[in-house]
Write a protein that holds these residues in place. Structure first.
Motif, short mmCIF file in Angstrom:
data_model
loop_
_atom_site.label_atom_id
_atom_site.label_comp_id
_atom_site.label_asym_id
_atom_site.label_seq_id
_atom_site.Cartn_x
_atom_site.Cartn_y
_atom_site.Cartn_z
N GLY A 21 4.74 8.24 0.00
CA GLY A 21 5.08 8.24 -1.46
C GLY A 21 5.58 6.83 -2.33
N ILE A 22 5.87 6.75 -3.35
CA ILE A 22 6.17 5.50 -4.03
C ILE A 22 7.70 5.04 -3.85
CG2 ILE A 22 4.54 5.60 -6.01
CD1 ILE A 22 6.64 6.87 -7.71
N GLU A 23 8.45 6.18 -3.34
CA GLU A 23 9.88 5.80 -2.93
C GLU A 23 9.96 5.18 -1.84
OE1 GLU A 23 8.65 9.09 -3.29
OE2 GLU A 23 9.64 9.65 -5.12
N SER A 24 9.20 5.11 -0.84
CA SER A 24 8.89 4.43 0.30
C SER A 24 8.69 2.80 0.12
CB SER A 24 8.06 4.79 1.41
OG SER A 24 6.91 4.71 0.91
N VAL A 25 8.19 2.38 -1.01
CA VAL A 25 7.85 1.11 -1.46
C VAL A 25 8.65 0.38 -2.55
CG1 VAL A 25 5.50 1.36 -0.23
CG2 VAL A 25 5.82 1.74 -2.64
N ALA A 26 9.27 1.27 -3.18
CA ALA A 26 10.10 0.86 -4.27
C ALA A 26 10.76 -0.59 -4.17
CB ALA A 26 10.78 1.84 -5.06
N ASP A 27 11.78 -0.25 -2.81
CA ASP A 27 12.60 -1.39 -2.54
C ASP A 27 12.00 -2.79 -2.41
OD1 ASP A 27 14.90 -0.17 -3.27
OD2 ASP A 27 15.01 0.41 -1.02
N GLU A 28 10.65 -2.63 -1.48
CA GLU A 28 9.84 -3.78 -1.24
C GLU A 28 9.18 -4.38 -2.38
OE1 GLU A 28 7.97 -6.69 0.77
OE2 GLU A 28 9.82 -5.54 1.44
N LEU A 29 8.59 -3.43 -3.51
CA LEU A 29 8.19 -3.77 -4.52
C LEU A 29 9.07 -4.79 -5.59
CD1 LEU A 29 6.05 -4.32 -6.63
CD2 LEU A 29 6.61 -2.11 -7.53
N ASP A 30 10.07 -4.19 -5.61
CA ASP A 30 11.58 -4.77 -6.19
C ASP A 30 11.84 -6.30 -5.69
OD1 ASP A 30 13.39 -4.76 -8.23
OD2 ASP A 30 14.89 -4.26 -6.86
N ASP A 31 11.79 -6.57 -4.42
CA ASP A 31 12.08 -7.74 -3.67
C ASP A 31 11.04 -8.68 -3.83
OD1 ASP A 31 14.52 -6.60 -2.17
OD2 ASP A 31 13.45 -6.41 -0.38
N ALA B 185 -3.70 7.45 -10.13
CA ALA B 185 -3.12 5.93 -9.70
C ALA B 185 -2.20 5.70 -11.00
CB ALA B 185 -4.16 4.76 -9.39
N GLU B 186 -2.59 5.73 -12.30
CA GLU B 186 -2.00 5.42 -13.57
C GLU B 186 -0.58 6.04 -13.30
OE1 GLU B 186 -5.10 6.56 -13.62
OE2 GLU B 186 -6.39 4.83 -14.25
N GLU B 187 -0.64 7.44 -13.14
CA GLU B 187 0.68 8.02 -13.38
C GLU B 187 1.53 7.47 -12.42
OE1 GLU B 187 -0.80 12.51 -14.79
OE2 GLU B 187 -0.93 12.24 -12.83
N LEU B 188 0.99 7.29 -10.93
CA LEU B 188 2.09 6.71 -10.02
C LEU B 188 2.77 5.30 -10.27
CD1 LEU B 188 0.04 7.96 -6.84
CD2 LEU B 188 2.13 8.68 -7.59
N LYS C 150 -1.86 -1.10 -4.02
CA LYS C 150 -2.99 -0.10 -3.78
C LYS C 150 -2.37 1.14 -3.37
CE LYS C 150 -7.46 0.42 -1.56
NZ LYS C 150 -8.11 0.56 -2.82
N PHE C 151 -2.85 2.24 -4.21
CA PHE C 151 -2.62 3.71 -3.97
C PHE C 151 -3.68 4.29 -2.94
CE2 PHE C 151 -0.50 2.40 -7.81
CZ PHE C 151 0.89 2.75 -7.58
N LEU C 152 -3.05 4.56 -2.02
CA LEU C 152 -4.10 5.24 -1.10
C LEU C 152 -4.38 6.73 -1.35
CD1 LEU C 152 -2.83 3.66 2.56
CD2 LEU C 152 -4.74 2.93 0.81
N ARG C 153 -5.42 7.27 -0.83
CA ARG C 153 -5.61 8.63 -1.36
C ARG C 153 -4.61 9.58 -0.89
NH1 ARG C 153 -11.10 10.21 1.53
NH2 ARG C 153 -11.61 8.56 -0.06
N SER C 154 -3.82 9.32 0.36
CA SER C 154 -3.14 10.35 0.71
C SER C 154 -1.80 10.05 -0.28
CB SER C 154 -2.54 9.96 2.16
OG SER C 154 -2.05 8.65 2.01
N ARG D 233 0.88 -1.15 0.07
CA ARG D 233 -0.18 0.07 0.09
C ARG D 233 0.97 1.29 -0.08
NH1 ARG D 233 -2.52 -3.93 1.90
NH2 ARG D 233 -4.85 -4.06 1.68
N VAL D 234 0.61 2.19 -0.76
CA VAL D 234 1.31 3.48 -0.99
C VAL D 234 0.78 4.29 -0.25
CG1 VAL D 234 2.48 5.00 -2.63
CG2 VAL D 234 2.46 2.47 -3.25
N GLY D 235 0.97 4.98 0.67
CA GLY D 235 0.61 6.18 1.60
C GLY D 235 1.02 7.44 1.26
N LYS D 236 1.09 8.07 2.40
CA LYS D 236 1.66 9.63 2.09
C LYS D 236 3.14 9.81 2.06
CE LYS D 236 1.58 9.88 7.39
NZ LYS D 236 1.35 10.55 8.44
#
Length: 82
Positions: free
Chosen positions: A23-33, A55-58, A44-48, A18-21
């Motif tokens: 941003g995407i930088e905070s989950v990039a490593d986890e997604l890669d793993d 969501a498409e751009e993110l 999932k891209f949360l409102r914050s 879940r991507v929250g406030k």
């Protein structure tokens, strides 16, 4: 993998990130793993996290960060594949 088989797998996936406030930088490593261990990951891209963007751009930005491909964006959820 056939298209209907892939769609069925995507439908049955749970969002594992879940991507929250922060941003995407905070989950990039986890997604890669996660993409190293499995072929499809649902995020999932949360409102914050969305702010003034979609969501498409993110999803495209996040995919670029981890060298992955966006398979599908539906609502506020995206599916990635490496």
């Amino acid at each position: 993998m056939s298209d209907s088989s892939r769609q069925s797998r995507i439908h049955d996936l749970d969002a594992t990130l879940r991507v929250g406030k922060h941003g995407i930088e905070s989950v990039a490593d986890e997604l890669d793993d996660q993409l190293e261990n499995t072929d499809l990951v649902k995020v999932k891209f949360l409102r914050s996290s969305r702010g003034g963007t979609t969501a498409e751009e993110l999803a495209e930005d996040l995919a670029e960060m981890v060298n992955a491909e966006v398979i599908q964006v539906r609502g506020h959820t995206a599916v990635f594949e490496k």
